[in-house]
Write an enzyme that holds these catalytic residues in place. Sequence first.
Site, PDB file in Angstrom:
ATOM      1  N   CYS A 273      39.909  43.342  29.300  1.00 18.52           N
ATOM      2  CA  CYS A 273      40.134  41.925  29.641  1.00 18.52           C
ATOM      3  C   CYS A 273      39.410  41.679  30.964  1.00 18.52           C
ATOM      4  O   CYS A 273      40.036  41.680  32.021  1.00 18.52           O
ATOM      5  CB  CYS A 273      41.620  41.616  29.763  1.00 18.52           C
ATOM      6  N   SER A 274      38.116  41.492  30.914  1.00 18.08           N
ATOM      7  CA  SER A 274      37.286  41.760  32.087  1.00 18.08           C
ATOM      8  C   SER A 274      37.077  40.608  33.065  1.00 18.08           C
ATOM      9  O   SER A 274      36.818  40.861  34.244  1.00 18.08           O
ATOM     10  CB  SER A 274      35.919  42.278  31.643  1.00 18.08           C
TER      11      SER A 274
ATOM     12  N   PRO B  93      37.527  37.778  35.860  1.00 17.01           N
ATOM     13  CA  PRO B  93      36.228  37.238  36.283  1.00 17.01           C
ATOM     14  C   PRO B  93      35.159  38.281  36.540  1.00 17.01           C
ATOM     15  O   PRO B  93      34.011  37.924  36.793  1.00 17.01           O
ATOM     16  CB  PRO B  93      36.583  36.488  37.572  1.00 17.01           C
ATOM     17  N   GLY B  94      35.494  39.580  36.513  1.00 14.98           N
ATOM     18  CA  GLY B  94      34.471  40.608  36.540  1.00 14.98           C
ATOM     19  C   GLY B  94      34.375  41.461  37.782  1.00 14.98           C
ATOM     20  O   GLY B  94      33.531  42.368  37.843  1.00 14.98           O
TER      21      GLY B  94
ATOM     22  N   LYS C 211      36.404  43.798  38.878  1.00 14.34           N
ATOM     23  CA  LYS C 211      36.709  45.193  38.533  1.00 14.34           C
ATOM     24  C   LYS C 211      35.613  45.765  37.639  1.00 14.34           C
ATOM     25  O   LYS C 211      35.291  46.958  37.719  1.00 14.34           O
ATOM     26  CB  LYS C 211      38.067  45.292  37.853  1.00 14.34           C
TER      27      LYS C 211
ATOM     28  N   ASP D  80      38.091  39.133  21.110  1.00 17.11           N
ATOM     29  CA  ASP D  80      39.445  39.617  21.375  1.00 17.11           C
ATOM     30  C   ASP D  80      39.464  41.140  21.339  1.00 17.11           C
ATOM     31  O   ASP D  80      39.108  41.751  20.325  1.00 17.11           O
ATOM     32  CB  ASP D  80      40.393  39.046  20.321  1.00 17.11           C
TER      33      ASP D  80
ATOM     34  N   ASP E 207      43.420  45.392  32.215  1.00 12.72           N
ATOM     35  CA  ASP E 207      44.032  44.521  33.224  1.00 12.72           C
ATOM     36  C   ASP E 207      44.345  43.191  32.526  1.00 12.72           C
ATOM     37  O   ASP E 207      43.629  42.210  32.707  1.00 12.72           O
ATOM     38  CB  ASP E 207      43.059  44.327  34.392  1.00 12.72           C
TER      39      ASP E 207
ATOM     40  N   CYS F  97      48.794  42.264  38.292  1.00 13.79           N
ATOM     41  CA  CYS F  97      49.062  41.739  39.636  1.00 13.79           C
ATOM     42  C   CYS F  97      50.419  41.036  39.597  1.00 13.79           C
ATOM     43  O   CYS F  97      50.568  39.887  39.996  1.00 13.79           O
ATOM     44  CB  CYS F  97      47.950  40.804  40.111  1.00 13.79           C
TER      45      CYS F  97
END
Length: 516
Positions: A249-250, A252-253, A255, A300, A320, A382
């Site tokens: 689940c990348s 905004p990028g 990580k 997905d 994440d 988070c």
Amino acid sequence: MARTKTAATAPSGASAKTSRNGRLSNAERSAYFARREAAKVLRLVLRGDARRRAVGSIKSLVYSPSVKNKKATFALVCQTLKHLSIIKQVLDSASILNSKWKRQEELVYILTYDILFGQEISLVGDAEKFLMLHKGAIQSALARLLVRNKVKSIEDLMALYQTPDVPKPRYVRVNTLKMDVDSAVLELGKQFVVQKDDLVPDLLILPPGCDLHDHPLIVNGCVFLQGKASSMVAAALAPKPGWKVLDACSAPGNKTVHLAALMKGKGKIVACELNKERVRRLKDTIKLSGAANIEVLHGDFLNLDPKDPAYSEVRAILLDPSCSGSGTAAERLDHLLPSHASGHTADPTEMERLNKLSAFQKKALRHALSFPGVERVVYSTCSIHQVENEDVIKSVLPIAMSFGFQLATSFPQWNCRGLPVFEGSEHLLRTDPVEDKEGFFIALFVKGNIIDRSKNPTMPSSYNSKVSEHIKGNKTITKTKRMKLFMHNRMFKIWSHCLLRSRRLVLDLKNDKQLR
């Protein structure tokens, strides 16, 4: 967060009027567009808050490439949100809005803030003309609000609604694909006091309040604005150069590109993202980082087939997933949102929302663990809520073990561990939303009965023997001792508070049903 004073506003679209010489000054043009850009951002923020599905944080929306006048827009959005409760009451009391202006309510909020608390606005644009025509009614409504709340000044009125800003060090992560850490320290040190973080090697610490958004190193992607807890996630996965890695689940990028840097640009990362708008943000982040080993997959993650030969070589997965974001409320400026306003009563749907999030998180984690070639999986949120963290891990442990996974200890030198709600929770990692200014959760799964430290650099050298003792039943730390240690931890207070809040919410819901 004081608003920078600018001159009068500029025109409103096709109906905009110009200044006396037929042209707008630079200040007028800047103020005009800042208000319109702020209204667009405010619309996204308020709609996301109402639906509990934010497109992004206030900061991420303001500092996206599409917003030109970032500083003025950010100040307008934040100040309008701080005063929003008062603005809404004033407009409701004044009774001046018809259906036309209700459709543009975000722009009306921005302009009303300027009329009441900011600067005088010139008669340029239909919205400005309309509100200036009713300026007397707006100011009279504010005066009545002061009387009703039994306060004498606007400052006293604001004290009833405002939440104090939370001071926090500025963390930046050096993008080692473009610049080495020492060079970044040297360059940033020309303007700021810079320290290296003692836990994450490519992370730097700057004083609170440093404005780096226009700094050349940020603009060119040599340095990323990224919190410490967020930077710990990719470091916990610790992928090696040449590996194939899946970021589930990348967007905004941040990580994702951190993974690329840790892999020294070698190997391959498949960055999966379902939301179309967030895919665009992800691609912007990747482009800025200069990473050439990332493939964006718009789809997905749950629909990926673990038996597909395309994923047979995937050795690590970072998961994440969507979460409540309760651990980053201060960083995201969520305390400015209506749903987080001071005195806001508990949302009766909050527990239902958390349970839905938890169900998705469990499903996604089970799916990640089912990829046959995967050796390491990191699950992170988070969130401070047990239902999204320890409860998720506890529920998937049986299936994890059936796939050959064990919980491993990421960053063993970190003191704040998981809540003691199941055997093995001491391997989990939490960051403290009070002490660390962020509430993150990290769980590391590593495949193998006896975990080889060479494959798990975040583990202490003595862990192999501890695992052996655990398997034999000789616990190195008894459950009672762990509980005693935990009760002296700040996280115990947070856990107790969340548990108490959840129980009160359940009781409130039961009472409501009985009254009905």
